[in-house]
Enzyme design. Structure first.
Site, PDB file in Angstrom:
ATOM      1  N   GLY A  29      -1.775  10.723  11.057  1.00  0.00           N
ATOM      2  CA  GLY A  29      -3.113  11.298  10.518  1.00  0.00           C
ATOM      3  C   GLY A  29      -3.265  11.003   9.138  1.00  0.00           C
ATOM      4  O   GLY A  29      -3.108  10.009   8.764  1.00  0.00           O
ATOM      5  N   TYR A  30      -3.817  12.035   8.588  1.00  0.00           N
ATOM      6  CA  TYR A  30      -4.104  11.962   7.081  1.00  0.00           C
ATOM      7  C   TYR A  30      -2.791  12.272   6.280  1.00  0.00           C
ATOM      8  O   TYR A  30      -2.175  13.039   6.283  1.00  0.00           O
ATOM      9  CB  TYR A  30      -5.209  13.324   6.716  1.00  0.00           C
ATOM     10  CG  TYR A  30      -6.431  12.898   7.186  1.00  0.00           C
ATOM     11  CD1 TYR A  30      -7.422  12.120   6.415  1.00  0.00           C
ATOM     12  CD2 TYR A  30      -6.949  13.299   8.548  1.00  0.00           C
ATOM     13  CE1 TYR A  30      -8.748  11.480   7.025  1.00  0.00           C
ATOM     14  CE2 TYR A  30      -8.201  12.933   9.014  1.00  0.00           C
ATOM     15  CZ  TYR A  30      -9.210  12.218   8.228  1.00  0.00           C
ATOM     16  OH  TYR A  30     -10.301  11.649   8.608  1.00  0.00           O
ATOM     17  N   ILE A  31      -2.550  11.041   5.326  1.00  0.00           N
ATOM     18  CA  ILE A  31      -1.403  10.637   4.676  1.00  0.00           C
ATOM     19  C   ILE A  31      -1.728  10.912   3.026  1.00  0.00           C
ATOM     20  O   ILE A  31      -3.077  10.456   2.864  1.00  0.00           O
ATOM     21  CB  ILE A  31      -0.651   9.645   5.131  1.00  0.00           C
ATOM     22  CG1 ILE A  31      -0.284   9.561   6.503  1.00  0.00           C
ATOM     23  CG2 ILE A  31       0.825   9.686   4.196  1.00  0.00           C
ATOM     24  CD1 ILE A  31       0.456  10.724   7.288  1.00  0.00           C
ATOM     25  N   ASN A  67       1.238  -3.549   9.610  1.00  0.00           N
ATOM     26  CA  ASN A  67       0.818  -2.390   8.617  1.00  0.00           C
ATOM     27  C   ASN A  67      -0.767  -2.851   7.881  1.00  0.00           C
ATOM     28  O   ASN A  67      -1.349  -1.820   7.513  1.00  0.00           O
ATOM     29  CB  ASN A  67       1.579  -2.005   7.880  1.00  0.00           C
ATOM     30  CG  ASN A  67       1.165  -0.814   6.936  1.00  0.00           C
ATOM     31  OD1 ASN A  67       0.942   0.382   7.208  1.00  0.00           O
ATOM     32  ND2 ASN A  67       1.260  -1.243   5.711  1.00  0.00           N
ATOM     33  N   PHE A  98     -16.385   9.631  13.563  1.00  0.00           N
ATOM     34  CA  PHE A  98     -17.690   9.544  13.065  1.00  0.00           C
ATOM     35  C   PHE A  98     -17.766   8.475  12.152  1.00  0.00           C
ATOM     36  O   PHE A  98     -17.065   8.694  11.017  1.00  0.00           O
ATOM     37  CB  PHE A  98     -18.428  10.793  12.749  1.00  0.00           C
ATOM     38  CG  PHE A  98     -19.846  10.671  12.119  1.00  0.00           C
ATOM     39  CD1 PHE A  98     -21.026  11.057  13.177  1.00  0.00           C
ATOM     40  CD2 PHE A  98     -20.340  10.210  11.134  1.00  0.00           C
ATOM     41  CE1 PHE A  98     -22.069  10.919  12.844  1.00  0.00           C
ATOM     42  CE2 PHE A  98     -21.555  10.109  10.641  1.00  0.00           C
ATOM     43  CZ  PHE A  98     -22.617  10.585  11.578  1.00  0.00           C
ATOM     44  N   GLY A 141       0.929  -1.030   0.042  1.00  0.00           N
ATOM     45  CA  GLY A 141       0.002   0.065  -0.156  1.00  0.00           C
ATOM     46  C   GLY A 141       0.751   1.313   0.266  1.00  0.00           C
ATOM     47  O   GLY A 141       2.155   1.276  -0.079  1.00  0.00           O
ATOM     48  N   GLY A 142       0.245   2.498   0.195  1.00  0.00           N
ATOM     49  CA  GLY A 142       1.053   3.562  -0.010  1.00  0.00           C
ATOM     50  C   GLY A 142       1.908   3.852   1.332  1.00  0.00           C
ATOM     51  O   GLY A 142       3.165   4.068   0.934  1.00  0.00           O
ATOM     52  N   TYR A 189     -13.269   0.710  13.030  1.00  0.00           N
ATOM     53  CA  TYR A 189     -11.968   1.121  12.684  1.00  0.00           C
ATOM     54  C   TYR A 189     -11.335   1.590  13.804  1.00  0.00           C
ATOM     55  O   TYR A 189     -10.153   1.392  14.302  1.00  0.00           O
ATOM     56  CB  TYR A 189     -11.802   1.933  11.451  1.00  0.00           C
ATOM     57  CG  TYR A 189     -10.611   2.411  11.176  1.00  0.00           C
ATOM     58  CD1 TYR A 189      -9.801   1.467  10.232  1.00  0.00           C
ATOM     59  CD2 TYR A 189      -9.862   3.562  11.484  1.00  0.00           C
ATOM     60  CE1 TYR A 189      -8.586   1.971   9.648  1.00  0.00           C
ATOM     61  CE2 TYR A 189      -8.679   4.018  11.014  1.00  0.00           C
ATOM     62  CZ  TYR A 189      -8.087   3.280  10.170  1.00  0.00           C
ATOM     63  OH  TYR A 189      -6.713   3.658   9.662  1.00  0.00           O
ATOM     64  N   ILE A 201      -7.789  -2.359   6.932  1.00  0.00           N
ATOM     65  CA  ILE A 201      -8.843  -1.939   5.657  1.00  0.00           C
ATOM     66  C   ILE A 201     -10.083  -1.261   6.643  1.00  0.00           C
ATOM     67  O   ILE A 201      -9.812  -0.827   7.610  1.00  0.00           O
ATOM     68  CB  ILE A 201      -9.639  -3.315   5.427  1.00  0.00           C
ATOM     69  CG1 ILE A 201     -10.305  -3.988   6.516  1.00  0.00           C
ATOM     70  CG2 ILE A 201      -8.885  -4.252   4.474  1.00  0.00           C
ATOM     71  CD1 ILE A 201     -11.366  -5.086   6.195  1.00  0.00           C
TER      72      ILE A 201
END
Length: 249
Positions: A187-189, A91, A151, A14-15, A156, A94
């Protein structure tokens, strides 16, 4: 750690996984990235070839991280073919988002199995081998949403929070054996998944990040490479947040 040490990275294609694989291989590790058995083996071979063209020691192995038996077989195969596993990066993950009131049992269980039970399935068969060798690094990739919740992500968030509980307990069990266990909470990557989000929504996400941008997969990989180093041997049971200041504790 010795440059002959094997690093096993679940969800390695994955990334974030690819960035981890690249960084550790550049550091001299022999990296084995796992992929789902449902993925085309030819695609996996093509993925590893891009690293080998750079002279990097990268391999791929199929494993169903939701199955203890599959994980046991994978670890035995990797150690037989490539050498002792000194680094484990959990790592694989989903998402199957939805409000709890409408969440199916299947979507709850799938996320728990892949994101949390996988950590047990991969680590439990390996930890005694690390104890016998008196060395090892286990790094669990959690999430900002495991720290603050999100939310529509009860499954997850619960799984990712559970990963750090696992980290803290296991760190105490093996600290005297030369093994460290830590959590990374990105966080948001700027991975393909995040960049596929509609631009307006992505702009809203970035507006909530104090540094004013998305993180880079390479920034996660750099921190992991440091935790794998002998000089990080005094760091264990920690949860390192890499989120641009979006959530602070």
């Amino acid at each position: 750690m010795s440059k002959t040490v094997v690093a096993l990275v679940t969800g390695g294609m994955g990334g974030i996984g690819s960035a981890i694989t690249l960084k550790l291989a550049q550091q001299g590790y022999r990296v084995v990235a796992t992929y789902s058995p449902s993925r085309d083996p030819l695609q996996a071979a093509q993925w590893t070839e891009q690293f080998r063209e750079q002279g990097l020691d990268v391999h791929a192995a199929p494993v169903d991280v939701t199955s203890l038996e599959s994980c046991q077989s994978c670890i035995e195969m990797v150690e037989s073919d490539f050498g002792d596993i000194g680094v484990l990066i959990n790592n694989a993950g989903i998402t199957k988002d939805g409000r709890l009131a409408k969440m199916s049992s299947d979507n709850w269980q799938a996320v728990i199995d892949t994101n949390l039970n996988s950590v047990f399935n991969m680590t439990q068969p390996l930890i005694n081998r690390m104890v016998e060798r008196q060395s090892g690094r286990v790094i669990n990739i959690s999430s900002i949403n495991g720290q603050k919740g999100q939310f529509g992500q009860t499954n997850y968030s619960a799984a990712k929070a559970g990963m750090h509980g696992f980290t803290m307990a296991l760190a105490q069990e093996v600290a005297a054996k030369g093994i460290t266990v830590n959590t990374i909470s990105p966080g948001y990557i700027a991975t393909e998944m995040v960049m596929a989000v509609p631009e307006k929504i992505r702009e809203q996400i970035i507006a909530g990040i104090p540094v004013g941008r998305l993180g880079k997969p390479e920034e996660i990989a750099e921190t992991i490479a440091w935790l794998c180093n002998d000089n990080a041997g005094f760091v264990t049971g920690s949860n390192i947040a890499i989120n641009g200041g979006q959530h602070m504790q």
